[in-house]
Design a protein around this motif. Structure first.
Motif, PDB file in Angstrom:
ATOM      1  N   ALA A 211      82.235 -14.730  48.810  1.00 20.69           N
ATOM      2  CA  ALA A 211      81.969 -14.317  47.435  1.00 20.69           C
ATOM      3  C   ALA A 211      82.422 -12.876  47.237  1.00 20.69           C
ATOM      4  N   LEU A 212      83.032 -12.620  46.093  1.00 19.33           N
ATOM      5  CA  LEU A 212      83.460 -11.273  45.720  1.00 19.33           C
ATOM      6  C   LEU A 212      82.550 -10.803  44.587  1.00 19.33           C
ATOM      7  N   VAL A 213      81.604  -9.929  44.909  1.00 18.21           N
ATOM      8  CA  VAL A 213      80.609  -9.450  43.955  1.00 18.21           C
ATOM      9  C   VAL A 213      81.036  -8.060  43.486  1.00 18.21           C
ATOM     10  N   THR A 214      81.322  -7.923  42.193  1.00 14.85           N
ATOM     11  CA  THR A 214      81.833  -6.667  41.641  1.00 14.85           C
ATOM     12  C   THR A 214      81.075  -6.298  40.368  1.00 14.85           C
ATOM     13  N   CYS A 215      81.329  -5.076  39.886  1.00 14.63           N
ATOM     14  CA  CYS A 215      80.698  -4.650  38.634  1.00 14.63           C
ATOM     15  C   CYS A 215      81.266  -5.430  37.456  1.00 14.63           C
ATOM     16  N   GLU A 216      82.585  -5.431  37.331  1.00 14.39           N
ATOM     17  CA  GLU A 216      83.251  -6.110  36.219  1.00 14.39           C
ATOM     18  C   GLU A 216      83.947  -7.371  36.708  1.00 14.39           C
ATOM     19  N   GLY A 217      84.072  -8.350  35.827  1.00 15.49           N
ATOM     20  CA  GLY A 217      84.761  -9.587  36.178  1.00 15.49           C
ATOM     21  C   GLY A 217      86.269  -9.448  36.094  1.00 15.49           C
ATOM     22  N   ALA A 218      86.814  -8.507  36.871  1.00 17.10           N
ATOM     23  CA  ALA A 218      88.245  -8.225  36.817  1.00 17.10           C
ATOM     24  C   ALA A 218      89.023  -8.906  37.941  1.00 17.10           C
ATOM     25  N   PHE A 219      88.326  -9.685  38.765  1.00 22.88           N
ATOM     26  CA  PHE A 219      88.957 -10.232  39.962  1.00 22.88           C
ATOM     27  C   PHE A 219      89.013 -11.763  39.965  1.00 22.88           C
ATOM     28  N   SER A 220      88.999 -12.337  38.784  1.00 23.60           N
ATOM     29  CA  SER A 220      89.001 -13.803  38.696  1.00 23.60           C
ATOM     30  C   SER A 220      90.217 -14.405  39.379  1.00 23.60           C
ATOM     31  N   TYR A 221      91.376 -13.818  39.178  1.00 25.16           N
ATOM     32  CA  TYR A 221      92.620 -14.376  39.713  1.00 25.16           C
ATOM     33  C   TYR A 221      92.722 -14.134  41.213  1.00 25.16           C
ATOM     34  N   LEU A 222      92.344 -12.935  41.661  1.00 27.69           N
ATOM     35  CA  LEU A 222      92.371 -12.655  43.094  1.00 27.69           C
ATOM     36  C   LEU A 222      91.399 -13.572  43.819  1.00 27.69           C
ATOM     37  N   ALA A 223      90.180 -13.730  43.275  1.00 26.17           N
ATOM     38  CA  ALA A 223      89.184 -14.592  43.906  1.00 26.17           C
ATOM     39  C   ALA A 223      89.676 -16.034  43.973  1.00 26.17           C
ATOM     40  N   GLY A 227      90.491 -17.969  47.588  1.00 21.30           N
ATOM     41  CA  GLY A 227      89.448 -18.905  47.982  1.00 21.30           C
ATOM     42  C   GLY A 227      88.065 -18.293  47.991  1.00 21.30           C
ATOM     43  N   LEU A 228      87.801 -17.338  47.067  1.00 20.41           N
ATOM     44  CA  LEU A 228      86.498 -16.688  46.967  1.00 20.41           C
ATOM     45  C   LEU A 228      85.808 -17.099  45.670  1.00 20.41           C
ATOM     46  N   LYS A 229      84.478 -17.039  45.668  1.00 23.38           N
ATOM     47  CA  LYS A 229      83.724 -17.216  44.432  1.00 23.38           C
ATOM     48  C   LYS A 229      83.556 -15.850  43.794  1.00 23.38           C
ATOM     49  N   GLU A 230      83.846 -15.752  42.510  1.00 25.03           N
ATOM     50  CA  GLU A 230      83.697 -14.485  41.809  1.00 25.03           C
ATOM     51  C   GLU A 230      82.292 -14.360  41.216  1.00 25.03           C
ATOM     52  N   VAL A 231      81.634 -13.237  41.509  1.00 26.67           N
ATOM     53  CA  VAL A 231      80.324 -12.918  40.945  1.00 26.67           C
ATOM     54  C   VAL A 231      80.412 -11.480  40.437  1.00 26.67           C
ATOM     55  N   TYR A 232      79.865 -11.225  39.242  1.00 25.86           N
ATOM     56  CA  TYR A 232      79.953  -9.878  38.681  1.00 25.86           C
ATOM     57  C   TYR A 232      78.694  -9.563  37.880  1.00 25.86           C
ATOM     58  N   ILE A 233      78.509  -8.276  37.599  1.00 26.47           N
ATOM     59  CA  ILE A 233      77.365  -7.865  36.794  1.00 26.47           C
ATOM     60  C   ILE A 233      77.653  -8.089  35.320  1.00 26.47           C
ATOM     61  N   TRP A 234      78.826  -7.657  34.853  1.00 26.68           N
ATOM     62  CA  TRP A 234      79.215  -7.941  33.470  1.00 26.68           C
ATOM     63  C   TRP A 234      80.646  -8.461  33.443  1.00 26.68           C
ATOM     64  N   ALA A 235      80.951  -9.213  32.405  1.00 27.16           N
ATOM     65  CA  ALA A 235      82.241  -9.894  32.345  1.00 27.16           C
ATOM     66  C   ALA A 235      83.385  -8.951  32.016  1.00 27.16           C
ATOM     67  N   VAL A 236      83.177  -8.075  31.050  1.00 27.04           N
ATOM     68  CA  VAL A 236      84.233  -7.181  30.569  1.00 27.04           C
ATOM     69  C   VAL A 236      83.642  -5.789  30.390  1.00 27.04           C
ATOM     70  N   THR A 248      69.649  -8.335  37.842  1.00 24.93           N
ATOM     71  CA  THR A 248      68.773  -9.282  38.547  1.00 24.93           C
ATOM     72  C   THR A 248      69.551 -10.520  38.991  1.00 24.93           C
ATOM     73  N   ARG A 249      70.414 -11.012  38.138  1.00 25.59           N
ATOM     74  CA  ARG A 249      71.213 -12.188  38.482  1.00 25.59           C
ATOM     75  C   ARG A 249      72.095 -11.918  39.701  1.00 25.59           C
ATOM     76  N   ALA A 250      72.711 -10.727  39.752  1.00 18.45           N
ATOM     77  CA  ALA A 250      73.547 -10.373  40.893  1.00 18.45           C
ATOM     78  C   ALA A 250      72.708 -10.245  42.160  1.00 18.45           C
ATOM     79  N   TYR A 253      71.811 -13.689  43.547  1.00 24.07           N
ATOM     80  CA  TYR A 253      72.935 -14.371  44.196  1.00 24.07           C
ATOM     81  C   TYR A 253      73.204 -13.785  45.578  1.00 24.07           C
ATOM     82  N   VAL A 254      73.228 -12.473  45.674  1.00 21.71           N
ATOM     83  CA  VAL A 254      73.518 -11.814  46.953  1.00 21.71           C
ATOM     84  C   VAL A 254      72.453 -12.165  47.992  1.00 21.71           C
TER      85      VAL A 254
END
Length: 327
Positions: A211-223, A227-236, A248-250, A253-254
């Motif tokens: 899983a790739l857990v980041t602040c912004e959902g900027a890694f959808s394509y890399l993930a 072969g990673l699941k993308e998880v982020y705090i906010w989408a944009v 809390t959601r992040a 998941y972690v």
């Protein structure tokens, strides 16, 4: 006296003629020298004189374009290193620069919200370098259903960018089409090497930790392509801070998936992600770069530096290496 005056007149005329001839010879020599120097300058650039100018919307595209163009075109970026691309406000100087360009490249996918108005009225062709990318849509917030614009964050996608640039440059400057193709092929091989290394390094991770857990959902394509699941705090990226619900959601998941490391982007505060670190015991894997290159003496002065930095940081941190060991 008349006879003497006649001789003087002839001498003056002869002298004047000689001076005129010398002047014409000198002028002709100057013209020849000028033409010779111009030809030499054209030969040195490989472009028969002045190079055509390609203008890109941000630094990442400019660097990729320079690798494709080689020394055949002049490539410039509207935004400077470190600038935020999403909400950029073009200046009158940007518009003047664009009006003199021979081609403008933009990312598309709604990244440059200002672009349509920017090029309105300009008689300059432009190409969308993300054409042909398999789009990932944003899944939440007010942007739900719109394309995620960060397609360049996958080395696989940037190979599509390269193909689009090769075509656009070849249409602009057909005499150098073979050079553009050769440059593009060489650059795509480097991109694929980064992709292959990343996939290989991540192959041994347990499924739940991929899983790739980041602040912004900027890694959808890399993930997706790694072969990673993308998880982020906010989408944009947004002006408001992360909400307690998003954090809390992040955290949940972690914790549930024992994700070993989390990350944040260079253009936003990592304070919300540090809350996730404090609540879960996950390591802060480091700072990732997305929207802009750094200055020449910074950590990511080229796109290959950027993607190698991010891929190395992600793979080493998720595999349990010391946070920040990648560079």
């Amino acid at each position: 006296m008349p006879k003497l005056s006649f001789r003087c007149a002839k001498a003056v005329a002869r002298t004047r003629s000689l001076l005129e001839v010398r002047f014409l010879v000198a002028a002709a020599a100057a013209v020849v020298l000028s033409l010779f120097l111009t030809a030499c300058a054209g030969g040195a650039s490989g472009n028969g004189g002045d190079k055509k100018v390609v203008l890109t919307t941000f630094t990442v595209l400019a660097d990729v374009a320079k690798n494709v163009a080689g020394d055949k075109l002049t490539v410039e970026s509207i935004t400077k290193a470190g600038a935020e691309i999403h909400g950029y406000e073009p200046t009158p100087g940007d518009i003047r620069k664009a009006s003199k360009a021979d081609l403008i490249l933009d990312n598309g996918l709604n990244l440059e919200a200002w672009f349509a108005q920017f090029v309105e009225g300009l008689d300059v062709p432009h190409a969308v370098v993300s054409d042909g990318v398999q789009v990932v849509s944003i899944s939440e917030d007010s942007y739900r259903g719109k394309p995620n614009p960060h397609a360049w964050m996958s080395p696989v996608n940037v190979q599509i960018y390269v193909d689009n640039m090769v075509k656009a440059f070849s249409d602009l400057d057909p005499d150098n089409a073979e050079a553009f193709k050769a440059n593009g092929d060489a650059y795509k091989a480097e991109l694929q090497a980064v992709q292959d290394q990343m996939v290989s390094s991540l192959a041994g991770l347990p499924e739940n930790q991929r899983a790739l857990v980041t602040c912004e959902g900027a890694f959808s394509y890399l993930a997706r392509d790694a072969g990673l699941k993308e998880v982020y705090i906010w989408a944009v990226n947004a002006e408001q801070q992360a909400t307690p619900q998003q954090i809390t959601r992040a955290i949940e998941y972690v914790r549930a998936n024992k994700v070993p490391a989390v990350f944040c982007e260079s253009t936003v505060s990592d304070a919300p992600m540090q809350q996730v670190v404090g609540a879960t015991g996950a390591k802060f894997g480091g700072t990732l770069y997305v929207d802009s290159l750094s200055e020449a003496d910074g950590p990511v002065p080229t796109y290959l530096d950027l993607i190698r930095h991010d891929a190395g940081l992600i793979t080493k941190a998720l595999a349990g290496a010391t946070a920040g060991a990648a560079s």
